[in-house]
Scaffold this active site. Structure first.
Site, short mmCIF file in Angstrom:
data_model
loop_
_atom_site.label_atom_id
_atom_site.label_comp_id
_atom_site.label_asym_id
_atom_site.label_seq_id
_atom_site.Cartn_x
_atom_site.Cartn_y
_atom_site.Cartn_z
N HIS A 45 0.83 -1.21 0.00
CA HIS A 45 0.00 0.00 0.00
C HIS A 45 0.86 1.26 0.00
O HIS A 45 1.96 1.27 0.54
CB HIS A 45 -0.90 0.01 1.24
N LYS A 270 -11.91 -2.45 3.27
CA LYS A 270 -11.41 -1.57 2.23
C LYS A 270 -12.13 -1.76 0.91
O LYS A 270 -11.84 -1.10 -0.07
CB LYS A 270 -9.91 -1.79 2.05
N ARG A 331 -7.80 -12.91 8.01
CA ARG A 331 -7.01 -11.78 8.49
C ARG A 331 -7.04 -11.76 10.01
O ARG A 331 -8.08 -12.01 10.62
CB ARG A 331 -7.61 -10.47 7.97
N CYS A 424 5.84 -28.43 -14.96
CA CYS A 424 4.57 -27.70 -15.04
C CYS A 424 4.54 -26.91 -16.33
O CYS A 424 5.37 -26.04 -16.56
CB CYS A 424 4.42 -26.77 -13.83
N CYS A 426 1.93 -25.02 -17.56
CA CYS A 426 1.28 -23.71 -17.51
C CYS A 426 2.26 -22.61 -17.10
O CYS A 426 2.23 -21.52 -17.62
CB CYS A 426 0.12 -23.71 -16.54
N CYS A 459 -4.28 -24.96 -15.43
CA CYS A 459 -4.76 -26.35 -15.27
C CYS A 459 -4.81 -26.73 -13.81
O CYS A 459 -5.28 -27.80 -13.46
CB CYS A 459 -3.95 -27.33 -16.10
#
Lengths: 517, 427, 133
Positions: A45, A270, A331, A424, A426, A459
Site C-alpha cells: 500500500h 477496504k 485476516r 509444469c 502452464c 490447469c
C-alpha cells in the site's frame, strides 16, 4: 524466539539475524506462508488510508519505501504498479479528498486525484461509472509467497533456526508465577502476581515437540496471537478473525488492469479490489466476513458472488469463466483500531506483534525495525546486539525458468539435466526448481507450489500434480502415499492399486475405509 | 546458442493426432518429419486410456487406448517418422517470412540435449486438450486434498499404480469421469455417485450403460457439486439441485460424504503455444480457426485433433490428423497454393460448435459440428445454400454430427457466395 | 406372455436405445438398432450379458509399475468381479509383449487375459527405453 513464520515473524527474524544472536522461529504449519500472509491481496500500500498518528500510518509508508530495495536484496517479485482508489459519484469523491489529506500528512509521495476520463485514458477497461480516482504512484504489488519465503530463507542462511509443524502450547517463566514452569491459557495466578512485586521473566516456550528456552519471545502468531498473549497474561486485545475471499483469473485477462484498483471503503473493509498480480494473473477480492473460527478458510457461493459483483463495478468486462481458482484467507484483525505492538513489562522479554491487519504486509519490514529497536532499548540486559559477522543481506530466489533468457536456460540445462525437464506446463517450471524448493524446505505439494509455482496455472495441477508427488517422494525418501497437499491429513493418495479388492456388494453397502499410515 | 535445427514438418505432440499427422506427412513426400513429445513414449493420453472403445472406424474393431497407439505407431514407424521424446516445446515465435515463405521457429528442451532451436517449414499443432479444473466452475468451500480431474486420477491409477481415493464422487458426465467411475470401483473404491449440472449427459450414452448402470452407480442430472468440505483431506461435498436456469434450488442442498472428488466437467484445447505463435483462436471451440486443410491463421501452421476442437472419437482425431499432416507436408514442399476462395461456415439454429470454420472449396471435406442442446425427435441437419440436408432421429451435444461436402459442390457455388450456414431444424 | 426389455447398445459409440420383445428366454424382436451389431447385442444381453474387461497387472522390473490388460474376448458381466480379483493377484515380469497371454481361461469364462501394451524392462533407474522400442 519468534512465534510464527508469516510476514511479521519472517521480517523480524531476518532483522534479528543481523546480530550475533541465537534466533529460532516456530511455525505450526507445514509450509510457509500459511496464515494471513498466504492469502491476501499481496499489495504494498501507498499508506494514505490510515488515520494520521496511528502505528499503521507510521509503518505503512515506511514499509512501502523499504520494499523498494528489499525486493532487490531478497529477490522476490515486485511490481511498482501504482494504485487507484475509485470513486463513483460525489459521495465517494469526498472520501478521496479525505484520503488525499491523510496521505499528505502520512508523507505519501505523488498522490493525485484524477477524473474518470484521465483514468480511462490510462486504464481502458475501467468502468464508465467511475467519476474520479486517487492515484498513488508508490503503491506496488509483490508475490506474497515469494516475499514471505524470502525473509525466512535469508534469515536461515544467516543462522536463524526454523522449526516447522511446531505449535506453541504454553510459555515458560522465571519469577513468581513461573514456579510451576508453565503458564497456560488460564494457568496464571493473578493474585500471586499482585501480592508480590517481583517481575516475572520469560524463560521459553513449550510446544508439542518439547520445550525451547529463550530470553525473548516475540509473539507474531497472527490469528492466534491473542491466545499466545494470554499465556503471557496480557488479555488486552482479542483477535477477530476476518475471512476474505478471492478469485484468481487466467493470465490471458491479467492485463485488463495495469494498476491496483480499490473501491471506496465501506464500513465492511477496504472494499473489493481488482489487480494484476506480480505474476500477471487478475486478482479479485476480498470479502470481509467476521467469524469466530480461526481456521475456517472456506470460500462461499455468496461471498464469491459478492466480490465478483464488487469487481465488475470497477472493471465491468471481467469474464467470469476465466477464473482459474478461488481461495480465502483469514485476516488477524483485532478489536483494536491499530496494530498492537508492545513489549510487556511483565513478564519481561515478551513482545506482542499482534493485530497486524491490513496494511500489515506492507508495514512488516518497518515493524521489524521497530521491534528490534524496542528490544535494544528495553531488553538490552537480556540480549546483546553485537553484529553478526556472517550476515549476508542478499539472497536469491530459485531461478524462475520462465523469466530467464534463452542463454541462461541453456547454461542451466547443461549444468543439470533436471533444468531440461519441465514439470509444469502452464507456468514453465522445471524439475530442478522443484528439487531446489524441496532442498530449501518445501515438504508438501502446496509448499512446492508456494516456492516455484507448479499448480498455480490454468490447469491447477492437472498435469503436474503426479509429477510433483513423485519428485517430493523421491527427494524426501518416502513413499508417494506419504505426501500431503498441505500437511496434516491432507494426503494426496490413499494407497496402491491392487491392494483393495473390489466388492460385489452394492456401493451403498460397502464400508468406507481410510488409508493405513 | 548453436544454429537452429532444420525440419520440414514439425509436429508437436505424439498423441493420436500427431501420430496421424506424422505418418501422413511422410506418405505425402516430406523428408524430415519430426514429432516432438514431452512424455518418454509416444501415444499421448491413449496410454492411460486402458479401456476399450477406440478404433472401430480406423481398424474395424474396438481396441483399448494402448492397443490403438501400438497399431498406429506401427504405421508411423513404417512411414519413417522421427521422434524426439522427453522433449518439451516451451517457446514459439510468430512465423516470419524467410526466403519468400513463412517459417516457424520454436525452442525445445530435452534433459540430455538441453535447449534446441528448431526451424520448421511447416508445423502441425497436436498438443491435445486439458481438463477444466474446479476453480473455473467457482466451486466454493475449503481447499482440501482429494480433488482431482478424472484424467489425473486415471494417470495415477492406470500408469503410476496409486489410488487417489477410497470413496469417490464424480462431478460431470464427461466420458473420462464415467470411465473412471468403473475403474475406481473395480480397484476397490466406493463410487458414491455422479452429479451433472445439465439436464443431459455430456459423455457417450453407452458409457452410462456400461460404466454406471452395469455396476449400480447412481447418477443425478440437474445436480451440481457446489462446495468442498474438509481441511486436510476432502471429507465431503455439498451438492445442490439446479433449476432450468442452472441456479441452485433453495433448500435442495445436501451433504455427500466422500474423500475424493473427480472432475469430468469439460475439456479445453491446449493452445498456449498457438497463442505464442499468434494463431487466431475461435472462442467457442477454444482452438485455432482452421480451414479444411487444417491450416490456421498462419499459413505454415496447421493443427490437428483436440487442439482444434474436442472430438468424441479418436478415429476422428486420427482422420483429421492425417489431413493436417498431408497439407502441412504439401506446404513444406511448396506444393500448397494459396486458396482462391474462402467460405465462412456460420453455425445457426442450435448448432454451437463447428470445425473447420472456413473452407477453400478446393477439397472434399467433413465438417464436424455439435449441437447446443439435445433434440430427441426427428430433425434435419442442413448446410445452405443447398449443399446438404439429412434427416436425423435425434441430435445430442455429447455426439458430434458430420456434414460431408464435396469440392465440386463448393466450386459450383456462385462467385458471390462466401457464407455457408449450418443448422439443425426440428421437424 | 411376452414382455419388452430396454437396453442401450454399447457395441459402438452411437449408443442406440433398443427395445427387445422377449418371451421366456426367447427373443421375438429387436427394435431401435441401426445396425446388425445392435441385434446381436440385444440377443446376448437377454441370454447372458458380456463385456470386454480391462484392468492392469503389477509388473516386476518394468518401465512402468503396471501393465494394462484386457480380456481377449468379452466375458460374462456376472463374472467381472471375480475376474477383477483374479487379475489383481497377478504380478508379471517385464519385458511384456502386447497380446501376450497372462491368464488363460480366466475364472473359467473361456476368455484369456492378455497384455494390451508392450512394456520394456526398466533400464537402471531411469525411464529411458532400453533400445528405442
Amino acid at each position: 524466539m519468534v512465534i510464527g513464520a508469516g510476514i511479521s515473524g519472517g521480517t523480524i527474524a531476518r532483522e534479528l539475524s543481523r546480530y550475533a544472536l541465537r534466533v529460532a522461529v516456530l511455525e505450526r504449519a507445514s509450509d510457509i506462508p500459511y496464515g494471513a500472509s498466504r492469502a491476501n491481496s499481496s499489495m504494498i500500500h501507498g499508506g494514505f488510508d490510515d488515520k494520521p498518528g496511528t502505528q499503521k500510518a507510521r509503518f505503512c509508508p515506511r514499509g512501502n519505501k523499504l520494499y523498494k530495495t528489499l525486493h532487490e536484496e531478497l529477490d522476490f517479485k515486485y511490481h511498482n504498479c501504482g494504485s487507484y482508489v475509485c470513486a463513483i459519484g460525489p459521495e465517494e469523491e469526498k472520501h478521496l479528498t479525505m484520503l488525499l489529506s491523510y496521505g499528505k500528512t502520512n508523507g505519501v509521495p505523488g498522490l493525485e486525484i484524477v477524473n474518470g476520463e484521465i483514468l480511462r485514458g490510462r486504464e481502458p477497461h475501467a468502468s464508465r461509472e467511475i467519476t474520479a480516482a486517487l492515484w498513488s504512484p508508490t503503491a506496488s504489488i509483490v508475490n506474497n509467497f515469494e516475499a514471505s519465503l524470502a525473509f525466512i530463507d535469508n534469515a536461515r542462511t544467516n543462522g536463524v533456526d526454523l522449526f516447522m509443524e511446531t505449535e506453541v502450547t504454553g510459555l515458560l517463566f522465571d519469577g513468581i508465577y513461573g514456579l510451576d514452569g508453565i503458564g497456560r491459557l488460564d494457568g496464571i495466578d493473578k493474585s500471586k502476581e499482585s501480592k508480590n512485586g517481583e517481575r516475572a521473566r520469560i524463560r521459553g516456550v513449550s510446544t508439542q515437540r518439547g520445550d525451547f528456552t529463550a530470553r525473548v519471545v516475540v509473539n507474531a502468531a497472527g490469528v492466534n496471537s491473542d491466545l499466545i498473549s494470554r499465556m503471557a497474561g496480557d488479555d488486552s486485545f482479542t483477535i477477530q478473525p476476518t475471512r476474505g475471499e478471492y478469485f484468481i483469473f487466467d493470465k490471458s485477462v491479467g492485463d485488463m488492469v495495469k494498476s491496483f484498483f480499490f473501491s471506496c471503503p465501506s464500513d465492511k473493509g477496504k472494499g473489493v479490489t481488482v489487480a494484476r498480480t506480480a505474476d500477471d494473473n487478475l486478482l479479485v477480492g476480498p470479502s470481509a466476513v467476521a467469524q469466530e473460527d480461526r481456521e475456517n478458510r472456506d470460500t462461499t457461493r455468496l461471498g464469491l458472488e459478492e466480490i465478483f459483483q464488487g469487481a465488475v463495478r470497477l472493471v465491468p468486462g471481467i469474464p467470469r469463466n476465466m477464473a482459474i481458482t478461488n481461495f480465502a484467507g483469514v485476516r488477524a484483525n483485532s478489536d483494536k483500531e491499530d496494530f498492537y505492538i508492545k513489549a510487556l513489562d511483565r513478564p519481561r522479554g515478551f513482545i506482542n506483534v499482534a493485530g497486524i491487519k491490513s496494511p500489515g504486509f506492507t508495514s512488516a519490514p518497518a515493524i521489524a525495525l521497530h521491534v528490534v529497536d524496542m528490544m535494544k532499548e528495553s531488553l538490552g540486559d537480556l540480549v546483546k546486539f553485537e553484529p553478526n559477522p556472517k550476515f549476508v543481506p542478499e539472497r536469491r530466489h530459485i531461478p524462475r525458468f520462465s523469466e530467464l533468457t534463452m542463454e541462461e536456460r541453456e547454461h542451466l540445462a547443461k549444468t543439470d539435466p533436471k533444468w531440461g525437464q519441465i514439470v509444469c506446463r502452464c507456468e514453465s517450471v522445471t524439475e530442478a526448481q522443484v528439487v531446489e524448493a524441496i532442498r530449501r524446505g518445501a515438504r508438501t505439494v502446496a509448499g512446492v507450489k508456494t516456492w516455484v509455482r507448479p499448480g498455480t496455472g490454468r490447469c491447477q495441477g492437472g498435469f503436474c500434480a503426479p509429477r510433483v508427488v513423485e519428485i517430493l517422494a523421491r527427494e524426501l525418501g518416502v513413499a508417494p502415499i506419504e505426501i500431503t497437499r498441505h500437511g496434516g491429513d491432507s494426503y494426496m493418495l490413499t494407497g496402491k492399486t491392487k491392494e483393495r479388492m473390489p466388492s460385489e456388494r452394492m456401493p451403498s453397502e460397502r464400508m468406507p475405509s481410510r488409508r493405513q499410515s | 546458442m548453436s544454429a537452429a535445427r532444420q525440419v520440414d514438418v514439425a509436429i508437436i505432440g505424439a498423441g493420436p493426432a500427431g501420430l496421424a499427422a506424422g505418418a501422413a506427412a511422410r506418405n505425402e513426400g516430406a523428408e524430415r518429419v519430426v514429432v516432438f513429445e514431452r512424455d518418454w513414449e509416444p501415444g499421448g493420453i491413449l496410454q492411460q486410456c486402458i479401456h476399450p472403445g477406440f478404433g472401430l472406424h480406423t481398424f474395424g474393431e474396438e481396441l483399448t487406448g494402448p492397443e490403438y497407439a501400438h497399431r498406429y505407431l506401427t504405421r508411423v514407424r513404417e512411414a519413417g517418422v522421427e521422434f524426439s521424446l522427453n522433449t518439451m516445446v516451451f517457446q514459439m515465435d510468430k512465423p516470419v517470412l524467410k526466403d519468400g515463405r513463412k517459417t516457424v521457429t520454436f525452442w525445445t528442451m530435452q534433459p540430455e540435449r538441453g535447449i534446441e532451436q528448431i526451424e520448421a517449414k511447416s508445423l502441425v499443432l497436436a498438443m491435445g486438450c486439458r481438463e477444466r479444473p474446479a476453480g473455473a466452475l467457482g466451486v466454493a468451500g475449503s481447499r482440501p486434498s482429494g480433488v482431482y480431474t478424472a484424467g489425473t486420477a486415471q494417470r495415477f491409477v492406470n500408469m503410476e499404480g496409486f489410488m487417489p481415493g477410497t470413496k469417490v464422487v464424480i462431478m460431470g458426465t464427461g466420458d473420462i469421469g464415467l470411465i473412471m467411475a468403473r475403474r475406481m470401483l473395480l480397484e476397490g473404491a466406493e463410487v458414491v455417485g455422479v452429479f451433472e449440472i445439465m439436464p443431459w449427459v455430456s459423455g457417450l450414452r453407452r458409457n452410462i450403460a456400461q460404466c454406471l448402470d452395469d455396476f449400480g452407480i447412481p447418477y443425478y442430472l440437474n445436480h451440481s457439486v457446489c462446495e468442498l468440505r474438509g481441511r486436510g483431506r476432502l471429507e465431503g461435498v455439498g451438492v445442490v439441485e439446479v433449476g432450468p436456469d442452472r441456479q441452485p434450488i433453495p433448500g435442495s442442498d445436501k451433504f455427500v460424504t466422500c474423500d475424493t472428488l473427480l472432475l469430468a466437467v469439460g475439456l479445453i484445447p491446449e493452445n498456449e503455444l498457438s497463442r505464442m505463435a499468434g494463431i487466431a483462436i475461435e472462442p467457442i471451440t477454444g482452438g485455432p480457426i482452421v480451414n479444411e486443410w487444417m491450416q490456421t491463421s498462419e499459413d505454415c501452421v496447421f493443427a490437428a485433433g483436440n487442439v482444434v476442437v474436442v472430438y468424441d472419437l479418436v478415429d476422428f482425431v486420427s482422420r483429421e490428423g492425417e489431413r493436417a499432416g498431408k497439407y502441412a507436408a504439401r506446404y513444406a514442399m511448396g506444393r500448397l497454393e494459396n486458396a482462391k476462395r474462402e467460405f465462412k461456415i456460420v453455425p445457426e439454429n442450435n448448432v454451437r460448435v463447428v470445425s473447420p470454420q472456413t473452407l477453400t472449396g478446393e477439397d472434399d471435406v467433413t465438417v464436424y459440428l455439435r449441437v447446443g442442446s439435445p433434440v430427441e425427435s426427428k430433425c434435419r441437419l442442413y448446410a445452405e445454400p443447398g449443399l446438404f440436408s439429412q434427416r436425423l432421429r435425434y441430435a445430442r451435444p455429447g455426439e458430434m454430427n458430420e456434414i460431408k461436402l464435396s469440392a465440386s459442390q463448393l466450386k459450383s457455388l456462385a462467385s458471390d457466395v462466401t457464407r455457408i450456414t449450418v443448422g439443425l431444424e426440428v421437424l | 406372455m411376452s414382455c419388452v426389455k430396454k437396453f442401450l447398445c454399447v457395441s459402438c459409440p452411437v449408443g442406440c436405445s433398443l427395445s427387445v420383445t422377449v418371451e421366456g428366454a426367447e427373443v421375438l424382436s429387436v427394435e431401435g438398432n441401426t445396425c446388425p451389431l445392435g441385434e446381436k447385442y440385444a440377443r446376448s444381453e437377454v441370454a447372458n450379458p458380456v463385456r470386454t474387461f480391462t484392468s492392469t497387472v503389477r509388473v516386476n522390473g518394468g518401465l512402468l509399475p503396471l501393465c494394462p490388460t484386457r480380456s481377449k474376448t468379452p466375458l460374462p458381466l456376472s463374472k467381472v468381479f471375480d475376474v477383477a480379483r483374479e487379475v489383481a493377484q497377478l504380478t508379471v515380469d517385464a519385458p511384456i509383449e502386447i497380446g501376450a497371454t497372462l491368464i488363460k481361461n480366466v475364472c473359467g469364462t473361456g476368455s484369456d487375459i492378455v497384455a494390451s501394451r508392450s512394456l520394456p524392462r526398466k533400464h537402471r533407474d531411469s525411464r529411458e527405453l532400453e533400445n528405442s522400442a
